[in-house]
Design a protein around this motif. Structure first.
Motif, PDB file in Angstrom:
ATOM      1  N   VAL A 160       4.383 -24.677  18.354  1.00 29.21           N
ATOM      2  CA  VAL A 160       3.067 -25.075  17.813  1.00 29.21           C
ATOM      3  C   VAL A 160       2.361 -24.055  17.008  1.00 29.21           C
ATOM      4  CG1 VAL A 160       0.846 -25.575  18.711  1.00 29.21           C
ATOM      5  CG2 VAL A 160       2.782 -26.659  19.666  1.00 29.21           C
ATOM      6  N   PRO A 161       2.418 -22.587  17.038  1.00 24.66           N
ATOM      7  CA  PRO A 161       2.011 -21.853  16.197  1.00 24.66           C
ATOM      8  C   PRO A 161       2.567 -21.915  14.665  1.00 24.66           C
ATOM      9  CG  PRO A 161       2.364 -20.681  18.269  1.00 24.66           C
ATOM     10  CD  PRO A 161       3.063 -22.064  18.197  1.00 24.66           C
ATOM     11  N   TYR A 162       3.752 -22.218  14.575  1.00 25.82           N
ATOM     12  CA  TYR A 162       4.116 -22.396  13.348  1.00 25.82           C
ATOM     13  C   TYR A 162       3.677 -23.642  12.686  1.00 25.82           C
ATOM     14  CZ  TYR A 162       8.016 -19.090  14.406  1.00 25.82           C
ATOM     15  OH  TYR A 162       8.782 -18.020  14.668  1.00 25.82           O
ATOM     16  N   LEU A 163       3.572 -24.678  13.578  1.00 21.39           N
ATOM     17  CA  LEU A 163       2.928 -26.071  13.097  1.00 21.39           C
ATOM     18  C   LEU A 163       1.487 -25.538  12.531  1.00 21.39           C
ATOM     19  CD1 LEU A 163       2.780 -29.045  12.730  1.00 21.39           C
ATOM     20  CD2 LEU A 163       2.464 -29.103  15.104  1.00 21.39           C
ATOM     21  N   GLU A 164       0.849 -25.101  13.399  1.00 18.25           N
ATOM     22  CA  GLU A 164      -0.696 -24.725  12.932  1.00 18.25           C
ATOM     23  C   GLU A 164      -0.554 -23.763  11.600  1.00 18.25           C
ATOM     24  OE1 GLU A 164      -2.580 -24.491  17.517  1.00 18.25           O
ATOM     25  OE2 GLU A 164      -1.774 -22.915  16.420  1.00 18.25           O
ATOM     26  N   ARG A 165       0.068 -22.834  11.594  1.00 18.06           N
ATOM     27  CA  ARG A 165       0.292 -21.904  10.322  1.00 18.06           C
ATOM     28  C   ARG A 165       0.630 -22.848   9.305  1.00 18.06           C
ATOM     29  NH1 ARG A 165       1.950 -18.125  14.088  1.00 18.06           N
ATOM     30  NH2 ARG A 165       4.026 -18.433  13.527  1.00 18.06           N
ATOM     31  N   ASN A 166       1.670 -23.716   9.407  1.00 11.59           N
ATOM     32  CA  ASN A 166       2.008 -24.398   8.290  1.00 11.59           C
ATOM     33  C   ASN A 166       0.852 -25.481   7.808  1.00 11.59           C
ATOM     34  OD1 ASN A 166       4.475 -23.348   7.715  1.00 11.59           O
ATOM     35  ND2 ASN A 166       5.321 -24.587   9.427  1.00 11.59           N
ATOM     36  N   ARG A 167       0.085 -26.063   8.777  1.00 12.92           N
ATOM     37  CA  ARG A 167      -0.933 -26.926   8.471  1.00 12.92           C
ATOM     38  C   ARG A 167      -2.061 -25.829   7.745  1.00 12.92           C
ATOM     39  NH1 ARG A 167      -4.829 -29.112  12.883  1.00 12.92           N
ATOM     40  NH2 ARG A 167      -5.329 -27.062  13.180  1.00 12.92           N
ATOM     41  N   GLY A 168      -2.177 -24.726   8.042  1.00 16.41           N
ATOM     42  CA  GLY A 168      -3.269 -23.756   7.589  1.00 16.41           C
ATOM     43  C   GLY A 168      -2.988 -23.561   6.110  1.00 16.41           C
ATOM     44  N   ALA A 169      -1.408 -23.572   5.598  1.00 12.70           N
ATOM     45  CA  ALA A 169      -1.164 -23.418   4.153  1.00 12.70           C
ATOM     46  C   ALA A 169      -1.489 -24.422   3.293  1.00 12.70           C
ATOM     47  CB  ALA A 169       0.165 -23.001   4.363  1.00 12.70           C
ATOM     48  N   LEU A 170      -1.988 -25.683   3.887  1.00 15.45           N
ATOM     49  CA  LEU A 170      -2.137 -26.821   3.030  1.00 15.45           C
ATOM     50  C   LEU A 170      -3.410 -26.601   2.301  1.00 15.45           C
ATOM     51  CD1 LEU A 170      -0.811 -29.641   5.409  1.00 15.45           C
ATOM     52  CD2 LEU A 170       0.486 -28.610   3.460  1.00 15.45           C
ATOM     53  N   PRO A 171      -3.787 -27.380   1.163  1.00 17.40           N
ATOM     54  CA  PRO A 171      -5.005 -27.351   0.786  1.00 17.40           C
ATOM     55  C   PRO A 171      -5.945 -28.003   1.859  1.00 17.40           C
ATOM     56  CG  PRO A 171      -3.564 -28.176  -0.749  1.00 17.40           C
ATOM     57  CD  PRO A 171      -2.826 -27.936   0.572  1.00 17.40           C
ATOM     58  N   ALA A 172      -7.088 -27.230   1.839  1.00 17.65           N
ATOM     59  CA  ALA A 172      -8.178 -27.588   2.763  1.00 17.65           C
ATOM     60  C   ALA A 172      -8.314 -29.208   3.085  1.00 17.65           C
ATOM     61  CB  ALA A 172      -9.496 -26.986   2.472  1.00 17.65           C
ATOM     62  N   ASP A 173      -8.293 -29.868   1.945  1.00 15.88           N
ATOM     63  CA  ASP A 173      -8.557 -31.622   2.002  1.00 15.88           C
ATOM     64  C   ASP A 173      -7.451 -31.943   2.834  1.00 15.88           C
ATOM     65  OD1 ASP A 173      -7.205 -31.052  -0.337  1.00 15.88           O
ATOM     66  OD2 ASP A 173      -7.629 -33.019  -1.020  1.00 15.88           O
ATOM     67  N   VAL A 174      -6.079 -31.610   2.499  1.00 10.08           N
ATOM     68  CA  VAL A 174      -4.903 -32.062   3.096  1.00 10.08           C
ATOM     69  C   VAL A 174      -4.833 -31.694   4.562  1.00 10.08           C
ATOM     70  CG1 VAL A 174      -2.381 -32.185   3.162  1.00 10.08           C
ATOM     71  CG2 VAL A 174      -3.934 -32.266   0.706  1.00 10.08           C
ATOM     72  N   ALA A 175      -5.266 -30.335   4.749  1.00 11.41           N
ATOM     73  CA  ALA A 175      -5.132 -30.097   6.194  1.00 11.41           C
ATOM     74  C   ALA A 175      -6.362 -30.641   7.296  1.00 11.41           C
ATOM     75  CB  ALA A 175      -5.159 -28.458   6.026  1.00 11.41           C
ATOM     76  N   ALA A 176      -7.060 -31.085   6.684  1.00 13.68           N
ATOM     77  CA  ALA A 176      -8.186 -31.831   7.214  1.00 13.68           C
ATOM     78  C   ALA A 176      -7.841 -33.143   7.960  1.00 13.68           C
ATOM     79  CB  ALA A 176      -9.552 -32.033   6.473  1.00 13.68           C
ATOM     80  N   ARG A 177      -6.573 -33.642   7.421  1.00  9.09           N
ATOM     81  CA  ARG A 177      -6.129 -34.905   7.718  1.00  9.09           C
ATOM     82  C   ARG A 177      -5.011 -34.804   8.680  1.00  9.09           C
ATOM     83  NH1 ARG A 177      -3.718 -37.069   3.984  1.00  9.09           N
ATOM     84  NH2 ARG A 177      -4.075 -36.051   2.294  1.00  9.09           N
ATOM     85  N   VAL A 178      -4.748 -33.804   9.193  1.00  9.60           N
ATOM     86  CA  VAL A 178      -3.622 -33.479  10.096  1.00  9.60           C
ATOM     87  C   VAL A 178      -4.282 -32.931  11.521  1.00  9.60           C
ATOM     88  CG1 VAL A 178      -1.600 -32.235  10.698  1.00  9.60           C
ATOM     89  CG2 VAL A 178      -2.011 -32.841   8.371  1.00  9.60           C
ATOM     90  N   THR A 179      -4.030 -33.751  12.594  1.00 10.78           N
ATOM     91  CA  THR A 179      -4.506 -33.509  13.866  1.00 10.78           C
ATOM     92  C   THR A 179      -2.987 -33.002  14.765  1.00 10.78           C
ATOM     93  OG1 THR A 179      -6.070 -35.104  13.842  1.00 10.78           O
ATOM     94  CG2 THR A 179      -5.605 -34.313  15.729  1.00 10.78           C
ATOM     95  N   ILE A 180      -3.342 -32.004  15.216  1.00 10.57           N
ATOM     96  CA  ILE A 180      -2.302 -31.411  15.910  1.00 10.57           C
ATOM     97  C   ILE A 180      -2.361 -31.488  17.732  1.00 10.57           C
ATOM     98  CG2 ILE A 180      -0.913 -29.197  16.620  1.00 10.57           C
ATOM     99  CD1 ILE A 180      -1.580 -28.495  13.729  1.00 10.57           C
TER     100      ILE A 180
END
Length: 297
Positions: A160-180
């Motif tokens: 899960v921490p890898y998943l969270e960091r990879n989401r965090g590397a996305l543009p903010a508007d894209v990351a906002a559409r990903v729920t972990i």
């Protein structure tokens, strides 16, 4: 390996050849590719920059880079995955962070992501899920290449921490559409039953009495991401199929990866639910049955 008793190598191309030869002698697949990747990692350059510099006849890197290369090479000769050494794994348009504790995404899984992306575009879908998300390869590709809101469900607390960091590397508007969501993909998201347009999954599916041939897989990939439980390795995939039947709306699309010998069994599992139509197996680039697609009735 990058230095010899005859002295320090004079050219970058000599270094690349020495590393590639050592990897080949050790039985490492794709030795030339890995040699360039290790050189790039040690030098702080891209593989394309290394190839260009070698073709141009550039001098060998300085001693500190050669020392870093030797350390990385020693790990690769022990069959540690290249992606663990570099800390990165390419996947479609993404450059994912990976390492010990998370499954390294495979090129064939890009096909599963591609099927899901095509379905999202075809259906005008607004809601998708990646069950057994790992590093986020599928989920983050769906979010990056479409406008869908994507749920990424992963059981393993080390992944899960890898998943969270990879989401965090996305543009903010894209990351906002990903729920972990951390938890068992077979049972989570019940509050959203019947509301998903697309479900994609690459669950563990290796039977317990089988062992991967590649040392990189057997020794370094997390077992929770490999073994699907039960005598046929399909206990987890069965649960994923049941979850997809529960989560998808009528007309929703399902795609799931499986082992090459499991295609007929997986089709039967889907058919037995009575919840799916258009059940079909599909091949990977090597021609092996690799994933199944279906439509929710």
């Amino acid at each position: 390996m990058t230095s010899s008793q005859a002295g320090r190598p004079a050219a970058l191309a000599d270094v690349a050849r020495a590393v590639s030869g050592g990897l080949a002698d050790a039985g490492v697949p794709s030795p030339e590719h890995d040699a360039v990747a290790l050189l790039a990692h040690a030098s702080g350059l891209t593989p394309s920059q290394i190839r260009t510099a070698a073709a141009r006849g550039d001098a060998a890197p300085p001693s500190d880079v050669l020392a870093a290369l030797d350390a990385a090479l020693a790990r690769r000769l022990e069959r540690e995955p290249l992606q663990h050494i570099t800390g990165r794994a390419p996947f479609r348009t993404l450059d994912l962070e990976v390492g010990p504790g998370v499954f390294v995404p495979r090129p064939e899984t890009e096909l599963i992501a591609g099927e899901a992306i095509d379905a999202i575009r075809r259906l005008g879908a607004g809601r998708a899920a990646d069950l057994c998300a790992g590093s986020g390869a599928i989920a983050l590709s769906l979010a990056s290449e479409t406008d869908a809101h994507v749920w990424a469900v992963e059981l393993d607390r080390l992944a899960v921490p890898y998943l969270e960091r990879n989401r965090g590397a996305l543009p903010a508007d894209v990351a906002a559409r990903v729920t972990i969501v951390q938890g068992d993909a077979r049972t989570r998201l019940r509050e959203l039953d019947g509301t998903f347009d697309v479900i994609a999954a690459n669950p563990p599916y290796i039977p317990g009495d089988m062992r991967p041939k590649e040392p990189e897989v057997e020794r370094f990939d997390p077992q929770i991401a490999l073994y699907g439980l039960g005598p046929d390795g399909l206990e987890v995939p069965r649960g994923i199929v049941d979850a997809a039947a529960r989560l998808l709306r009528s007309g929703g699309f399902f795609v799931m990866e499986h082992g090459a010998p499991q295609a007929a069994q997986v089709r039967d599992i889907l058919a037995a639910t009575g919840a799916f139509a258009d059940i079909a197996s599909h091949q990977d680039l090597a021609g092996w049955d690799r994933y199944v697609t279906a439509t929710r009735l």
